[in-house]
Structures are given as structure tokens and as C-alpha cells.
Design an enzyme around this catalytic site. Structure first.
Site, PDB file in Angstrom:
ATOM      1  N   ASP A 145       1.003  -1.245   0.121  1.00 53.38           N
ATOM      2  CA  ASP A 145      -0.036   0.297   0.001  1.00 53.38           C
ATOM      3  C   ASP A 145       0.834   1.324   0.072  1.00 53.38           C
ATOM      4  OD1 ASP A 145      -2.350  -1.706   0.626  1.00 53.38           O
ATOM      5  OD2 ASP A 145      -2.015  -1.657   2.502  1.00 53.38           O
ATOM      6  N   GLU A 175     -11.548  -1.338  -3.403  1.00 49.99           N
ATOM      7  CA  GLU A 175     -10.614  -0.735  -2.485  1.00 49.99           C
ATOM      8  C   GLU A 175      -9.363   0.146  -2.822  1.00 49.99           C
ATOM      9  OE1 GLU A 175      -9.804  -3.559   0.588  1.00 49.99           O
ATOM     10  OE2 GLU A 175      -8.176  -4.544  -0.756  1.00 49.99           O
TER      11      GLU A 175
END
Length: 309
Positions: A34, A202
């Protein structure tokens, strides 16, 4: 014979990295999940999911080393809003500069849970450090139709800050922030969903380019090493609150999304993307290293109004 050569060429291209011309050949410590990337002065920084928020830094964007983590100990409010949270691993940091101050949003949660919180830390500069905890910004629980993780700060063309966020459930959201407190004010808008993928969407990341707000997102499943099905999609809108549509005109709320990156024979499940300073960073799982998540960077280009490598 011509057909055979054409097929062979197509197969060769499919086995190469995402691109050759704009794919950055990274070295050093590039273990990251991420990523959020930013350039301060001449130095690059990448913030990653991990204990206390992990930080990588580089003088040239190619050779990376690990810097000290942001939080050295857990903050007391983390377990107040997420009682099941243990340890130090916080998720999906997002770093941006607004009004000459550095804003670092991040998420506290547990895997598969909707009881989550988005927090904020600020600093004068990244290089100087001295991060200040600004506490909780947004929370979710089973009473909400969203999950308060994967934050992304975007400042619209009028100078108004917004926070995009979301994971699974009813999809991705965006809400206006008070520019003084950087806390939500007003409505929460739905901007993207994947009803045909059991909600598998997401990591929103929104950038403005040439009259449009472009929404990048990750669909599929992460965190399964080489079995991950993550891939990066994009849509765009004239308004920051939508509607966002893909290159075929399909609404993002109806599962629209043009695929930008679905990986290749080595790099599996690319996602968790972040666009900054003309580049796109994301993680992918390295099939040559037992599916370890690593940082990838490409120049982000534009063609006929759409992003491309």
C-alpha cells in the site's frame, strides 16, 4: 508463418514487465505494501503499511533505503475505536501536502472487519520529522454501509480538501473536509462499487488532470501472495463527487472500471496505488521471491484523455 510470429510476439510482450520505457528499475529495500509516494525537494519518500507506518526514502527514486517508522509505540485511541486491534501494524498511509503542511492519513483496522478508524498525523516537513498526532478523523462499524480504511486526500480545483476512502461493503466514498480541522463536514458520497465482484473494491486514489478527476482503485483480492487477484482500474468525472465512468462509459457505481494494470508473469496482484509527481506507485507480489510484496513505480502518462503507462 506470419501468424505464428505475431502470436510469438504477443506472448513475449505479455511476459515482460508492465512497460519497458517507463518502468523504474528499483534497487535496495523495496519491501512495501500500500505505498504512498511523494517527492520533497530532491528526495523521494514512500510510506507503507506496517509497524508504526514504514517509510522508504531515496535520493534518485531508484535506490531505496528504510527510514525510521512514524510511530514508535501504539497510540491510545487506536484501541478505543478498534478494540480488537493489537500490535503496531497500521494500514494504507496516504501522504500529501496541503497549505504548506504535510498530512499523513492512515487506517487502523483488522482483516475483514468493518470496525475501523482513519487517523491523521501532520508535520512541517517529511525530512524534519516531528510528527504530531491529530487523532481520529473518521470511524466505521457494523451500523455503517462503508469501511473507514484506505484514506486518500484530494484537493479540488477550488482549493477545497476532500477525503476519499473505503473498502468492500458498499464501495468507495468521498466526503468534504474542514480545511482547518481536516475532519469531515457534510455528506458522504458514494463514488464506486463492484456489485458483481462481491464488493471487491478498495484503495481509492483521485487525481485531477486536464478537466477531469480520475479515480484509481484496486479491485479483486490482495494479501494472498502470488494468488492475489488485485488489479488497478480507473474512471473519471467532471465533478469530484461523480458520477465516474470508465472508458466505455460504464458508471463506477455499476462496476465500471477500465483496467490499467493486472500484473504479469512475475508481478502478481498489483494494487494499493498512489499517483504523485507524475508517477504511479503500487505494490505487487514478486513470483520470483515467494510472493513478497514489493514497491513498483512507473511514469504515468496520458493518451486521449486516459491514463497509461
Amino acid at each position: 508463418m506470419k501468424l505464428s510470429f505475431a502470436l510469438a510476439g504477443a506472448l513475449l510482450i505479455s511476459l515482460l514487465p508492465t512497460t519497458l520505457a517507463s518502468f523504474w528499475e528499483l534497487t535496495g529495500d523495496i519491501l512495501c505494501h500500500d505505498p504512498s509516494i511523494i517527492k520533497e525537494g530532491s528526495r523521494w519518500y514512500t510510506f507503507c503499511t506496517g509497524d508504526g507506518i514504514q517509510v522508504l526514502t531515496s535520493e534518485d527514486g531508484l535506490s531505496w533505503v528504510r527510514a525510521p517508522q512514524i510511530f514508535l509505540s501504539a497510540l491510545s485511541w487506536w484501541t478505543k475505536y478498534v478494540p480488537s486491534f493489537t500490535g503496531m501494524s497500521v494500514w494504507a498511509p496516504d501522504v500529501n501536502v496541503f497549505n504548506n503542511r504535510v498530512y499523513l492519513f492512515y487506517a487502523v483496522s483488522t482483516f475483514g472487519s468493518q470496525t475501523s478508524a482513519i487517523g491523521l498525523a501532520t508535520a512541517d516537513t517529511i525530512g524534519a520529522g516531528s510528527w504530531s498526532d491529530q487523532g481520529v478523523i473518521l470511524t466505521s462499524d457494523s451500523s455503517k454501509d462503508y469501511n473507514a480504511i484506505d484514506p486518500n486526500l484530494i484537493v479540488d480545483q477550488s482549493g477545497q480538501p476532500w477525503l476519499a476512502f473505503g473498502s468492500f461493503w458498499s464501495g468507495l466514498k468521498i466526503t468534504k473536509l474542514d480545511p482547518n480541522t481536516m475532519k469531515p463536514t457534510g455528506s458522504i458520497y458514494s463514488i464506486a462499487a463492484q456489485p458483481d465482484l462481491d464488493g471487491e473494491i478498495e484503495a481509492p486514489n483521485i487525481v485531477y488532470h486536464d478537466g477531469y478527476y480520475y479515480l484509481f482503485a484496486s479491485i479483486g483480492l490482495c494479501c494472498r501472495g502470488t494468488d492475489s487477484t488485485y488489479r488497478i482500474i480507473y474512471t473519471r468525472s467532471k465533478s469530484i463527487t461523480g458520477p465516474y465512468v470508465d472508458a466505455n462509459g460504464v458508471d463506477a457505481l455499476d462496476g465500471g472500471g477500465t483496467v490499467l494494470d493486472s500484473g504479469n508473469v512475475r508481478w502478481k496482484g498489483p494494487g494499493g496505488q498512489d499517483i504523485s509527481d507524475g508517477v504511479i506507485a503500487r505494490h505487487a507480489y514478486d513470483a520470483d521471491d515467494n510472493g513478497t510484496a514489493k514497491l513498483l513505480i512507473n511514469d504515468l502518462n496520458w493518451s486521449n484523455g486516459w491514463p497509461t503507462y
